[in-house]
Design a protein around this motif. Structure first.
Motif, PDB file in Angstrom:
ATOM      1  N   CYS A 258       2.038  -1.996  -0.005  1.00  0.00           N
ATOM      2  CA  CYS A 258       2.027  -2.442  -1.398  1.00  0.00           C
ATOM      3  C   CYS A 258       2.816  -3.723  -1.528  1.00  0.00           C
ATOM      4  O   CYS A 258       3.886  -3.870  -0.943  1.00  0.00           O
TER       5      CYS A 258
ATOM      6  N   ASN B 225       4.030  -4.753  -4.275  1.00  0.00           N
ATOM      7  CA  ASN B 225       4.981  -4.602  -5.385  1.00  0.00           C
ATOM      8  C   ASN B 225       6.254  -3.897  -4.939  1.00  0.00           C
ATOM      9  O   ASN B 225       6.316  -3.315  -3.849  1.00  0.00           O
ATOM     10  N   ASP B 226       7.199  -3.905  -5.842  1.00  0.00           N
ATOM     11  CA  ASP B 226       8.517  -3.397  -5.488  1.00  0.00           C
ATOM     12  C   ASP B 226       9.088  -2.526  -6.612  1.00  0.00           C
ATOM     13  O   ASP B 226      10.263  -2.655  -6.957  1.00  0.00           O
ATOM     14  N   CYS B 227       8.247  -1.673  -7.141  1.00  0.00           N
ATOM     15  CA  CYS B 227       8.706  -0.815  -8.241  1.00  0.00           C
ATOM     16  C   CYS B 227       9.953  -0.063  -7.762  1.00  0.00           C
ATOM     17  O   CYS B 227       9.957   0.511  -6.668  1.00  0.00           O
TER      18      CYS B 227
ATOM     19  N   TYR C  54      11.383   2.652  -8.245  1.00  0.00           N
ATOM     20  CA  TYR C  54      11.402   4.103  -8.031  1.00  0.00           C
ATOM     21  C   TYR C  54      10.519   4.555  -6.871  1.00  0.00           C
ATOM     22  O   TYR C  54      10.512   5.732  -6.529  1.00  0.00           O
ATOM     23  N   CYS C  55       9.783   3.639  -6.262  1.00  0.00           N
ATOM     24  CA  CYS C  55       8.678   4.066  -5.406  1.00  0.00           C
ATOM     25  C   CYS C  55       9.021   4.017  -3.916  1.00  0.00           C
ATOM     26  O   CYS C  55       9.544   3.018  -3.417  1.00  0.00           O
TER      27      CYS C  55
ATOM     28  N   ILE D 295       7.031   3.738  -1.385  1.00  0.00           N
ATOM     29  CA  ILE D 295       6.275   2.793  -0.540  1.00  0.00           C
ATOM     30  C   ILE D 295       6.390   1.361  -1.073  1.00  0.00           C
ATOM     31  O   ILE D 295       5.588   0.496  -0.748  1.00  0.00           O
ATOM     32  N   ARG D 296       7.408   1.110  -1.875  1.00  0.00           N
ATOM     33  CA  ARG D 296       7.645  -0.245  -2.376  1.00  0.00           C
ATOM     34  C   ARG D 296       7.833  -1.205  -1.205  1.00  0.00           C
ATOM     35  O   ARG D 296       8.304  -0.830  -0.122  1.00  0.00           O
TER      36      ARG D 296
ATOM     37  N   GLY E 246      -1.484   1.570  -2.598  1.00  0.00           N
ATOM     38  CA  GLY E 246      -0.625   0.524  -3.131  1.00  0.00           C
ATOM     39  C   GLY E 246      -1.463  -0.725  -3.384  1.00  0.00           C
ATOM     40  O   GLY E 246      -2.658  -0.770  -3.057  1.00  0.00           O
TER      41      GLY E 246
END
Ligand code: SF4
Length: 350
Positions: free
Chosen positions: A64, A66-68, A70-71, A73-74, A110
């Motif tokens: 993924c 992105n870098d959320c 909470y995640c 697999i960020r 992702g």
């Protein structure tokens, strides 16, 4: 204001104000909680009978961009194990799923640049050509109008994109600045206007969440009218800054499932994997509180542990698509059975 009146209004008018939502979520006692659950279950039974829709979940990529915050697999999690499924692997998951009785395949991943429009369209077309009686649901993040149109034209039927929180400030606490609340909302609007059966949704008990935030989520779902709404408790992941935050509560998730069912009688409402993760009876409890969809995991066994959005995510037992007989047994024990067919959203509001 009292909770009995609010529940009665939910049952008859399918509506509640922000103030009523906050009051209900803050003060609901055990007796009224049962009243709420009974009303939600009855509404779901009126809409769908005792049938539960099943969706086969295929996790196609753990990459993924992105870098959320909470995640699991960020992008910035160096410990995450990354994999992608090939078209052949995805089709083989579908083959297995079809034989098990699944008629909806959910391709989730992702935001992975490898899965270009050309690639995803080819996969969607291949699935639809082999299984014309099946629905294809995509859950691949924010791709924008042009991409969504191409995917829809290739035959994808549904798209899941959780809004995560309807409050801008809260959204900004869960996501890095590159991820914009307005983009998320705009992507959701686009999906609906293009014609996808669209799924929104949010986490319950995510860091910094207030009762007012949850009330706004409820009102957003009511106003946006997605065909599906996925909610599950926030579950922390060990490689994120939120590792020490408590997981969202089972009780609050169940209450919110019931309220969503009552506000939106015909919405497709999954009892999510996260709910089954925090409580071994979570999925059944979800159904008994108004949910009507489950999404067992059809991903290749060797990759299931790597799609680690949060800690201890379950992918065995009745959570595994190959154990559909076990799922049927568990549903039977609470008076439900698996529905045959695609389980499309039915607009019966007219
Ligand atoms: S929540 Fe989704 S978009 Fe955000 S980092 Fe995880 S997989 Fe990527």
């Amino acid at each position: 204001m009292n909770n009995r009146d609010i529940i009665r209004r939910l049952e008859t008018e399918h509506d509640l104000s922000r103030e009523e939502a906050v009051f209900l979520l803050n003060t609901l006692g055990d007796k009224d909680e049962k009243l709420l659950a009974d009303a939600a279950r009855k509404t779901a039974l009126d809409q769908f009978g005792n049938k539960i829709y099943i969706r086969g979940l295929i996790e196609i990529s753990s990459y993924c961009k992105n870098d959320c915050y909470y995640c699991g697999i960020r992008r910035s999690n160096r410990n995450a194990v990354r994999y992608r499924l090939s078209e052949e692997q995805i089709l083989s998951c579908c083959e297995q799923g079809y034989a098990l009785g699944f008629r909806t395949f959910v391709l989730q991943g992702g935001e992975d640049g490898y899965f270009t429009d050309d690639r995803v369209c080819a996969i969607v077309r291949a699935i639809k050509a082999r299984y014309p009686d099946c629905a294809v649901t995509l859950s691949l993040g924010e791709r924008g109008e042009q991409s969504f149109r191409r995917l829809y034209e290739a035959g994808a039927d549904r798209y899941l994109l959780r809004h995560e929180t309807a409050d801008r400030t809260h959204y900004e606490k869960l996501h890095p600045p590159q991820m914009r609340f307005d983009n998320r909302m705009e992507n959701l609007r686009l999906l609906k206007s293009i014609g996808f059966q669209t799924g929104a949704g949010f986490m319950v008990g995510s860091p910094y969440q207030t009762t007012e935030n949850l009330a706004d989520d409820l009102l957003f779902i009511k106003a946006f009218q997605p065909q599906m709404c996925g909610i599950g408790p926030f579950v922390p992941h060990k490689d994120t800054d939120y590792r020490d935050c408590p997981h969202g509560s089972l009780r609050m998730t169940l209450i919110l499932l019931s309220v969503i069912r009552l506000m939106n009688p015909n919405i497709l409402l999954p009892a999510t994997t996260a709910l089954g993760t925090i409580d071994k009876n979570g999925r059944e409890l979800g159904i008994l509180h108004g949910a009507n969809v489950v999404m067992p995991n059809l991903s290749p066994q060797e990759h299931r542990a790597d799609y680690s959005l949060y800690d201890n995510k379950i992918s065995t037992g009745e959570e595994a698509a190959e154990s559909v007989a076990l799922l049927a047994e568990k549903l039977k024990a609470i008076g439900y059975e698996i529905a045959v067919g695609r389980g499309d959203y039915q607009d019966n509001t007219n």
